[in-house]
Write an enzyme that holds these catalytic residues in place. Sequence first.
Site, PDB file in Angstrom:
ATOM      1  N   CYS A   1       0.870  -1.237  -0.044  1.00 62.71           N
ATOM      2  CA  CYS A   1      -0.181   0.078   0.017  1.00 62.71           C
ATOM      3  C   CYS A   1       0.917   1.288   0.054  1.00 62.71           C
ATOM      4  CB  CYS A   1      -0.720  -0.107   1.312  1.00 62.71           C
ATOM      5  SG  CYS A   1      -1.858   1.500   1.630  1.00 62.71           S
TER       6      CYS A   1
ATOM      7  N   CYS B   1      -0.721   4.025  -6.007  1.00 66.87           N
ATOM      8  CA  CYS B   1      -1.855   3.426  -5.451  1.00 66.87           C
ATOM      9  C   CYS B   1      -2.084   2.158  -5.753  1.00 66.87           C
ATOM     10  CB  CYS B   1      -3.204   4.273  -5.407  1.00 66.87           C
ATOM     11  SG  CYS B   1      -4.537   3.718  -4.493  1.00 66.87           S
TER      12      CYS B   1
HETATM   13  N1  DGL Z   1      -4.180   1.057  -1.800  1.00 66.49           N
HETATM   14  C1  DGL Z   1      -3.891   2.229  -1.313  1.00 66.49           C
HETATM   15  C2  DGL Z   1      -2.537   2.926  -1.525  1.00 66.49           C
HETATM   16  O1  DGL Z   1      -1.825   2.184  -2.300  1.00 66.49           O
HETATM   17  C3  DGL Z   1      -4.835   3.302  -1.366  1.00 66.49           C
HETATM   18  C4  DGL Z   1      -6.153   2.882  -0.893  1.00 66.49           C
HETATM   19  C5  DGL Z   1      -6.646   3.540   0.363  1.00 66.49           C
HETATM   20  O2  DGL Z   1      -6.838   4.695   0.466  1.00 66.49           O
HETATM   21  O3  DGL Z   1      -6.765   2.843   1.396  1.00 66.49           O
HETATM   22  O4  DGL Z   1      -2.321   3.782  -1.450  1.00 66.49           O
END
Ligand code: DGL
Length: 275
Positions: free
Chosen positions: A78, A190
Amino acid sequence: MKPNHASTQPIGIFDSGIGGLTVAHAIVRYLPKENIIYFGDTAHLPYGDKSTAAIQAYSVKIAHMLLQQECKLILIACNSASAAAYELVKEYIGSKALVTNVIDPTVRLLKEKYASRHIGLIGTRQTVNSHIYKKKIDELNLNIRLSSHATNLLASAIEEFGDHQVLDSLLRVYLSHPNLRNIDALVLACTHYPVIKNKILEQYVSSNHNTIDIIDSSDIVAQAVKKQLETHNLLNANGVCSKHFYVSDYTESFAANARLFFGEEITLEHYPLWD
Ligand code: DGL
């Protein structure tokens, strides 16, 4: 690393929710013999709008849980958690496991292929406001001009609609932002975004009338993890592998969307970490 770490121990992967399954799938493709434990903190989704302190607290607790499961490597799949909590998690884990994030491998790719170019970046508010990519790029003196834009609603919209044309108007607004003009490549900072990377490219081209490279870090991260395990002699040659996908809050919609992010059918299990 603890001297008694064994190559058969699992790789622990965590994300704010199910978006990190895009990275988990790349790990499975590059490292098919590894045991995997995935934890999606769906109870706290989205991380992108949370405070740094909150993301740090969640991340340390998840890392602790993955350590209890005897993971040999913990991957923060993440960008928001990598930006807010990587250093802290690394310090917390110490020599008990390897820790890696999704940002450093992407910055290494920028170093190899995009030095002195103009690069755009889209991600959550947490990732963009942390300026973590710019700091790392500047530390390496890459002479890259980085222009970022926070695309706050995108992760939730992808979870709700998947790769649906309803996202086109949202993308048109985000991708025509002046910060993203005249770039050579766009970093998808993201882990939700790879699911719609073709749509992102299409909308970018139609809004800006020039084509660009799309930098999706899932494969780059999986290759980096493979290399890290090789370096530490921790690749699993055994071939008997198990995969567990846990979420802190189980709903039918997370279960239905898991396929969208992982690219194939998987079963999510509830892990009550916060109860
Ligand atoms: N998957 C998360 C990232 O890579 C973003 C999603 C979220 O805001 O939790 O930042």
